[in-house]
Design a protein around this motif. Structure first.
Motif, PDB file in Angstrom:
ATOM      1  N   ASN A 267      14.672  -1.119  11.563  1.00  0.00           N
ATOM      2  CA  ASN A 267      15.012  -0.175  10.536  1.00  0.00           C
ATOM      3  C   ASN A 267      16.070   0.878  11.056  1.00  0.00           C
ATOM      4  OD1 ASN A 267      15.337   0.963   7.838  1.00  0.00           O
ATOM      5  ND2 ASN A 267      13.362   2.311   8.261  1.00  0.00           N
ATOM      6  N   SER A 268      17.290   1.003  10.341  1.00  0.00           N
ATOM      7  CA  SER A 268      18.092   2.134  10.786  1.00  0.00           C
ATOM      8  C   SER A 268      18.587   2.953   9.646  1.00  0.00           C
ATOM      9  CB  SER A 268      19.325   1.440  11.486  1.00  0.00           C
ATOM     10  OG  SER A 268      20.076   0.643  10.769  1.00  0.00           O
ATOM     11  N   LEU A 269      17.984   2.687   8.278  1.00  0.00           N
ATOM     12  CA  LEU A 269      18.484   3.308   7.263  1.00  0.00           C
ATOM     13  C   LEU A 269      17.608   4.497   6.985  1.00  0.00           C
ATOM     14  CD1 LEU A 269      19.966   2.818   4.717  1.00  0.00           C
ATOM     15  CD2 LEU A 269      18.210   1.940   3.681  1.00  0.00           C
ATOM     16  N   TYR A 270      18.450   5.704   6.810  1.00  0.00           N
ATOM     17  CA  TYR A 270      17.847   6.706   6.476  1.00  0.00           C
ATOM     18  C   TYR A 270      18.196   7.416   5.108  1.00  0.00           C
ATOM     19  CZ  TYR A 270      16.821  12.044   7.470  1.00  0.00           C
ATOM     20  OH  TYR A 270      16.102  13.024   7.151  1.00  0.00           O
ATOM     21  N   VAL A 271      17.177   7.116   4.377  1.00  0.00           N
ATOM     22  CA  VAL A 271      17.260   7.716   3.081  1.00  0.00           C
ATOM     23  C   VAL A 271      16.778   9.126   2.571  1.00  0.00           C
ATOM     24  CG1 VAL A 271      16.531   7.037   0.605  1.00  0.00           C
ATOM     25  CG2 VAL A 271      16.762   5.273   2.210  1.00  0.00           C
ATOM     26  N   ASP A 272      17.580   9.964   2.330  1.00  0.00           N
ATOM     27  CA  ASP A 272      17.223  11.428   2.283  1.00  0.00           C
ATOM     28  C   ASP A 272      16.709  11.529   0.954  1.00  0.00           C
ATOM     29  OD1 ASP A 272      17.042  14.027   2.630  1.00  0.00           O
ATOM     30  OD2 ASP A 272      19.290  14.294   2.602  1.00  0.00           O
ATOM     31  N   ALA A 273      15.295  11.136   0.735  1.00  0.00           N
ATOM     32  CA  ALA A 273      14.610  11.421  -0.316  1.00  0.00           C
ATOM     33  C   ALA A 273      13.103  11.447  -0.362  1.00  0.00           C
ATOM     34  CB  ALA A 273      14.952  10.258  -1.407  1.00  0.00           C
ATOM     35  N   VAL A 274      12.490  12.293  -1.068  1.00  0.00           N
ATOM     36  CA  VAL A 274      11.190  12.017  -1.258  1.00  0.00           C
ATOM     37  C   VAL A 274      10.696  11.797  -2.607  1.00  0.00           C
ATOM     38  CG1 VAL A 274       8.842  13.552  -1.219  1.00  0.00           C
ATOM     39  CG2 VAL A 274      10.751  13.846   0.317  1.00  0.00           C
ATOM     40  N   LEU A 275       9.589  10.571  -2.819  1.00  0.00           N
ATOM     41  CA  LEU A 275       9.221  10.444  -4.333  1.00  0.00           C
ATOM     42  C   LEU A 275       7.623  10.560  -4.247  1.00  0.00           C
ATOM     43  CD1 LEU A 275      10.879   6.807  -4.181  1.00  0.00           C
ATOM     44  CD2 LEU A 275      11.790   8.876  -5.344  1.00  0.00           C
ATOM     45  N   THR A 276       7.292  10.829  -5.657  1.00  0.00           N
ATOM     46  CA  THR A 276       6.017  10.826  -5.978  1.00  0.00           C
ATOM     47  C   THR A 276       5.560   9.570  -6.338  1.00  0.00           C
ATOM     48  OG1 THR A 276       5.876  13.299  -6.595  1.00  0.00           O
ATOM     49  CG2 THR A 276       4.367  11.708  -7.553  1.00  0.00           C
ATOM     50  N   VAL A 277       4.460   9.066  -5.773  1.00  0.00           N
ATOM     51  CA  VAL A 277       4.051   7.443  -6.185  1.00  0.00           C
ATOM     52  C   VAL A 277       3.352   7.816  -7.508  1.00  0.00           C
ATOM     53  CG1 VAL A 277       2.704   5.644  -5.405  1.00  0.00           C
ATOM     54  CG2 VAL A 277       3.917   7.113  -3.638  1.00  0.00           C
ATOM     55  N   PRO A 278       3.862   7.066  -8.456  1.00  0.00           N
ATOM     56  CA  PRO A 278       3.068   7.128  -9.745  1.00  0.00           C
ATOM     57  C   PRO A 278       2.034   7.080  -9.594  1.00  0.00           C
ATOM     58  CG  PRO A 278       5.400   5.741  -9.912  1.00  0.00           C
ATOM     59  CD  PRO A 278       4.915   6.104  -8.543  1.00  0.00           C
ATOM     60  N   ALA A 279       0.957   7.583 -10.565  1.00  0.00           N
ATOM     61  CA  ALA A 279      -0.513   7.436 -10.807  1.00  0.00           C
ATOM     62  C   ALA A 279      -0.766   5.944 -11.268  1.00  0.00           C
ATOM     63  CB  ALA A 279      -0.907   8.236 -12.076  1.00  0.00           C
ATOM     64  N   ARG A 280      -1.901   5.529 -10.832  1.00  0.00           N
ATOM     65  CA  ARG A 280      -2.237   4.006 -10.967  1.00  0.00           C
ATOM     66  C   ARG A 280      -1.342   3.145 -10.395  1.00  0.00           C
ATOM     67  NH1 ARG A 280      -7.269   5.308 -11.941  1.00  0.00           N
ATOM     68  NH2 ARG A 280      -7.825   6.689 -13.818  1.00  0.00           N
ATOM     69  N   THR A 281      -0.639   3.664  -9.375  1.00  0.00           N
ATOM     70  CA  THR A 281       0.176   2.570  -8.457  1.00  0.00           C
ATOM     71  C   THR A 281      -0.149   2.627  -7.017  1.00  0.00           C
ATOM     72  OG1 THR A 281       2.110   2.752 -10.036  1.00  0.00           O
ATOM     73  CG2 THR A 281       2.381   2.199  -7.628  1.00  0.00           C
ATOM     74  N   LEU A 282      -0.726   1.647  -6.406  1.00  0.00           N
ATOM     75  CA  LEU A 282      -1.272   1.583  -5.196  1.00  0.00           C
ATOM     76  C   LEU A 282       0.022   1.302  -4.116  1.00  0.00           C
ATOM     77  CD1 LEU A 282      -4.345  -1.053  -5.454  1.00  0.00           C
ATOM     78  CD2 LEU A 282      -4.235   1.414  -5.345  1.00  0.00           C
ATOM     79  N   MET A 283      -0.167   1.620  -2.845  1.00  0.00           N
ATOM     80  CA  MET A 283       0.911   1.294  -1.844  1.00  0.00           C
ATOM     81  C   MET A 283       0.224   1.338  -0.685  1.00  0.00           C
ATOM     82  SD  MET A 283       2.024   5.519  -1.336  1.00  0.00           S
ATOM     83  CE  MET A 283       2.826   5.384  -0.031  1.00  0.00           C
ATOM     84  N   PRO A 284       0.726   0.576   0.332  1.00  0.00           N
ATOM     85  CA  PRO A 284       0.369   0.305   1.711  1.00  0.00           C
ATOM     86  C   PRO A 284       0.642   1.678   2.441  1.00  0.00           C
ATOM     87  CG  PRO A 284       2.215  -0.825   1.397  1.00  0.00           C
ATOM     88  CD  PRO A 284       2.288  -0.045  -0.156  1.00  0.00           C
ATOM     89  N   ILE A 285      -0.549   2.349   2.732  1.00  0.00           N
ATOM     90  CA  ILE A 285      -0.226   3.474   3.625  1.00  0.00           C
ATOM     91  C   ILE A 285      -0.727   3.298   5.067  1.00  0.00           C
ATOM     92  CG2 ILE A 285      -1.019   5.901   4.086  1.00  0.00           C
ATOM     93  CD1 ILE A 285      -1.481   5.925   0.950  1.00  0.00           C
ATOM     94  N   SER A 286       0.419   3.922   5.884  1.00  0.00           N
ATOM     95  CA  SER A 286       0.194   3.517   7.373  1.00  0.00           C
ATOM     96  C   SER A 286      -0.428   5.012   8.126  1.00  0.00           C
ATOM     97  CB  SER A 286       1.561   3.015   7.946  1.00  0.00           C
ATOM     98  OG  SER A 286       1.292   3.093   9.456  1.00  0.00           O
ATOM     99  N   GLY A 287      -1.093   4.749   8.951  1.00  0.00           N
ATOM    100  CA  GLY A 287      -1.570   6.167   9.669  1.00  0.00           C
ATOM    101  C   GLY A 287      -0.524   6.615  10.596  1.00  0.00           C
ATOM    102  N   ILE A 288       0.553   5.908  10.776  1.00  0.00           N
ATOM    103  CA  ILE A 288       1.689   6.128  11.823  1.00  0.00           C
ATOM    104  C   ILE A 288       2.073   7.650  11.585  1.00  0.00           C
ATOM    105  CG2 ILE A 288       3.867   5.556  12.573  1.00  0.00           C
ATOM    106  CD1 ILE A 288       3.197   2.723  12.026  1.00  0.00           C
ATOM    107  N   ASN A 289       2.483   7.977  10.548  1.00  0.00           N
ATOM    108  CA  ASN A 289       3.232   9.140  10.220  1.00  0.00           C
ATOM    109  C   ASN A 289       2.768  10.003   8.722  1.00  0.00           C
ATOM    110  OD1 ASN A 289       5.015  11.272   9.904  1.00  0.00           O
ATOM    111  ND2 ASN A 289       6.979  10.017   9.350  1.00  0.00           N
ATOM    112  N   ILE A 290       1.662  10.643   8.782  1.00  0.00           N
ATOM    113  CA  ILE A 290       1.309  10.919   7.641  1.00  0.00           C
ATOM    114  C   ILE A 290       0.675  12.508   7.587  1.00  0.00           C
ATOM    115  CG2 ILE A 290       0.533   8.670   6.589  1.00  0.00           C
ATOM    116  CD1 ILE A 290      -2.382   9.836   7.363  1.00  0.00           C
TER     117      ILE A 290
END
Length: 434
Positions: A267-290
């Motif tokens: 992965n070399s793509l740098y997306v300059d953005a931050v998103l709020t994850v919508p309520a009631r939507t799951l996501m895979p969270i990695s402990g690498i960088n949180i």
């Protein structure tokens, strides 16, 4: 040739700037009153006092517009482009799970960013070599004897491998935790500058999240962005962000089957953005960088889901995926927000996806049971803290999943043990150090 503004337009612009000195708008004709209202709204001047000034006119057109825009009298101001809350360096703890014994290069490359903050380093109990850590940092190091002393032997929690980082979450006394793996280095943005991952995580946590209505301009607190047309004004104040999930360059966090099929994929793509994850939507969270607000959701990040064939590489573990679904459900229940996107880190290659495939496949299959469970679980209103919520989720896991696989039954027990441990050891950020 551009048409110059008319006298009425100039008068309305002046009125917007001087509304604080106006006490009565009722003499204005309806069409001028509405135009003044809209200009005030666009200029970000519609404070609670000004809104009440328009309401005091008693005009039906004003009430209809307020209702159509779903504006609430209590919102102050209506256009919330506020900045993040200031915090002190001593409110931040950087937790590092040490799976490599030589941290010299890792620490030195992070020195310009990490040196301002306290560090909690937890050595993997299975690591035999002594840690090599350069001088010049404010840190505490925890090893296997420290873990045994604090935790004891009467618990099902195992702090080995990647799970050693959770011991750092447990013993820290800081409000904000930045969790960084020891195979991650600072990334560079699109301009070639090093990314300050700590600063970006803190910005994410100290500006509101908006989980109940998606803003198509991403994070409205980013410079040059704001809420788009049609975004309900009653939701623009947002909610407290409790969890910030960063991304990474180079070795993407694919599962073992995907990485085995795409061994050269990076992965070399740098997306300059931050998103709020919508309520009631799951996501895979990695402990690498949180990063997370420990006071709000610390107990919900837990090392409880352990595969029977747990390994030492990221593909061979699922504890952070389970923990991530758990904390997301709890954030939704408590009305807290989760953000994803910036900051990036650079992640070094480690492990063999093909060799890890057999170990992770067990977890891949179990996620097909776990995801529908977390999508359907609902917590009672009586659960008002993260600890309460973890207990409720654990009981539901035991009831609905416990009979399907021994791993689920063990996970439910471990979650209850974790809450007990957190209550006896964890405390809050205001508690004395362990």
């Amino acid at each position: 040739m551009r048409t110059p503004p008319c006298l009425l337009s100039l008068t309305l612009d002046s009125a917007v700037l001087n509304l604080s000195n106006i006490t009565d708008l009722s003499p204005l004709p309806d069409h001028i009153l509405i135009e003044l209202f809209l200009r005030t709204l666009r200029a970000g001047k519609l404070t609670e006092r000004v809104l009440k000034l328009f309401i005091a006119t008693g005009k039906d057109e004003v009430f209809s517009l307020i209702q159509a825009l779903n504006i609430q009298v209590t919102v102050n101001p209506v256009l919330p482009t506020s900045k993040c809350l200031p915090i002190k360096d001593d409110e931040i703890d950087i937790v590092i799970g040490a799976l490599n014994f030589d941290l010299t290069s890792f620490m030195n490359v992070w020195r310009p960013i990490f040196s301002r903050f306290h560090l909690t380093i937890v050595k993997d109990p299975d690591l035999k070599e002594e840690l090599k850590i350069p001088e010049g940092f404010n840190l505490d190091v925890y090893k296997e004897p420290d873990i045994d002393r604090v935790v004891g032997t009467s618990t099902s929690i195992i702090f080995s491998g990647y799970a050693c980082r959770y011991f750092g979450y447990l013993v820290s006394r800081k409000k904000y935790i930045i969790s960084m793996d020891d195979d991650c280095l600072p990334a560079k943005d699109n301009k070639g500058f090093l990314v300050d991952a700590v600063a970006q995580h803190i910005t994410n946590l100290t500006t509101p999240a908006t989980p109940f209505f998606f803003n198509t301009l991403y994070d409205h607190f980013t410079e040059g962005a704001d809420f788009v047309r049609g975004y309900p004004f009653s939701l623009r104040n947002g909610v407290t962000c409790a969890l910030s999930c960063g991304l990474w360059h180079n070795l993407a966090d694919f599962d073992a089957p995907t990485q085995a099929l795409k061994p050269e994929e990076r992965n070399s793509l740098y997306v300059d953005a931050v998103l709020t994850v919508p309520a009631r939507t799951l996501m895979p969270i990695s402990g690498i960088n949180i990063a997370f607000n420990r006071d709000l959701v610390g107990p919900a990040l837990l090392p409880c889901f352990r595969l029977a064939t747990e390994g030492k590489f990221r593909w061979e573990t699922m504890e952070d995926i389970w923990s991530g679904m758990c904390v997301k459900v709890i954030c939704d229940h408590l009305g807290l927000g989760v953000k994803t996107g910036l900051p990036y880190v650079w992640r070094n290659d480690r492990g063999d996806a093909i060799a890890s495939l057999r170990k992770e496949w067990e977890g891949v299959k179990m996620m097909e049971e776990a995801v529908p469970f977390f999508q359907s679980v609902r917590l009672p209103q009586e659960a008002t803290t993260a600890e309460d919520c973890v207990i409720e989720v654990a009981n539901a896991v035991k009831e609905k999943l416990g009979s399907k696989d021994p791993v689920f039954a063990h996970t439910a027990k471990a979650m209850l043990d974790w809450v007990k441990l957190w209550k006896s050891v964890g405390g809050s950020s205001s508690s004395p150090g362990a």
